[in-house]
Design a protein around this motif. Structure first.
Motif, mmCIF file in Angstrom:
data_model
loop_
_atom_site.group_PDB
_atom_site.id
_atom_site.type_symbol
_atom_site.label_atom_id
_atom_site.label_comp_id
_atom_site.label_asym_id
_atom_site.label_seq_id
_atom_site.Cartn_x
_atom_site.Cartn_y
_atom_site.Cartn_z
ATOM 1 N N HIS A 6 -13.862 2.461 -0.145
ATOM 2 C CA HIS A 6 -12.614 2.427 0.611
ATOM 3 C C HIS A 6 -12.428 3.639 1.514
ATOM 4 O O HIS A 6 -11.390 3.792 2.139
ATOM 5 N N SER A 41 -8.570 2.266 6.252
ATOM 6 C CA SER A 41 -8.800 2.630 4.856
ATOM 7 C C SER A 41 -7.830 1.892 3.934
ATOM 8 O O SER A 41 -8.230 1.348 2.901
ATOM 9 N N ALA A 42 -6.545 1.876 4.296
ATOM 10 C CA ALA A 42 -5.531 1.212 3.472
ATOM 11 C C ALA A 42 -5.782 -0.292 3.390
ATOM 12 O O ALA A 42 -5.676 -0.895 2.318
ATOM 13 N N TYR A 45 -8.629 -0.970 1.034
ATOM 14 C CA TYR A 45 -8.223 -0.817 -0.360
ATOM 15 C C TYR A 45 -7.362 -2.003 -0.810
ATOM 16 O O TYR A 45 -7.590 -2.580 -1.865
ATOM 17 N N VAL A 76 -7.821 6.460 0.599
ATOM 18 C CA VAL A 76 -6.591 6.314 -0.177
ATOM 19 C C VAL A 76 -6.652 7.293 -1.339
ATOM 20 O O VAL A 76 -7.647 7.345 -2.053
ATOM 21 N N VAL A 79 -1.583 5.644 -4.982
ATOM 22 C CA VAL A 79 -1.170 4.246 -4.916
ATOM 23 C C VAL A 79 0.109 4.069 -5.715
ATOM 24 O O VAL A 79 0.188 4.485 -6.873
ATOM 25 N N MET A 84 0.654 3.217 -0.321
ATOM 26 C CA MET A 84 -0.534 4.048 -0.493
ATOM 27 C C MET A 84 -0.391 5.267 0.388
ATOM 28 O O MET A 84 0.138 5.176 1.491
ATOM 29 N N SER A 85 -0.870 6.402 -0.091
ATOM 30 C CA SER A 85 -1.010 7.594 0.745
ATOM 31 C C SER A 85 -2.475 7.693 1.135
ATOM 32 O O SER A 85 -3.359 7.607 0.277
ATOM 33 N N VAL A 86 -2.712 7.850 2.427
ATOM 34 C CA VAL A 86 -4.080 7.927 2.943
ATOM 35 C C VAL A 86 -4.272 9.295 3.582
ATOM 36 O O VAL A 86 -3.525 9.682 4.484
#
Length: 132
Positions: A6, A41-42, A45, A76, A79, A84-86
């Motif tokens: 991811h 990325s998010a 995931y 990520v 979660v 989500m924090s990326v």
């Protein structure tokens, strides 16, 4: 370096059309590229569509001159139920410039359904956020 499934990487050549009047990457274009990396990325995931809910922080650490290759890496790292924090980092590299970290940011992304409403995530190898 091996990347997890991811973590994504984007590469962009800083051309004059992306530059400001100082001959370096215009901050708005840098932010756009970082946002794209966070989104990819998010979405990888979540395995569904996502939207940006906010930007927690962005740091422009150094100028990225015209002619540099900009490498962005996003993954990520937190979660929640649907969010989500990326983390996104960027490095500039060129033969006469070397390699230097130039960008850092944290983007808040939310998984959504077909109607645009937040939807719960299945957690895949990242510790789920807990509430006290």
């Amino acid at each position: 370096m091996a990347l997890d499934q991811h973590t994504i990487e984007l590469r962009e050549l800083v051309l004059p059309s992306l530059a400001n009047h100082h001959g370096s990457l215009f901050a708005g274009h840098g932010l756009q590229l970082m946002s794209k990396a966070a989104f990819l990325s998010a979405r990888s995931y979540a395995q569904r569509e996502v939207v940006m809910a906010g930007i927690r922080q962005v740091h422009f650490l150094a100028p990225t001159p015209i002619g540099c290759e900009l490498l962005l890496r996003a993954s990520v790292h937190r979660v929640g139920r649907s969010s989500m924090s990326v983390a996104v980092t960027g490095w500039a590299q060129a033969p006469d410039f070397g390699t230097q970290e130039v960008l850092q940011g944290v983007f808040e992304m939310v998984a959504i359904d077909a109607g645009g409403q937040p939807v719960a995530l299945h957690h895949q190898g990242i510790h789920k956020e807990s509430t006290p």
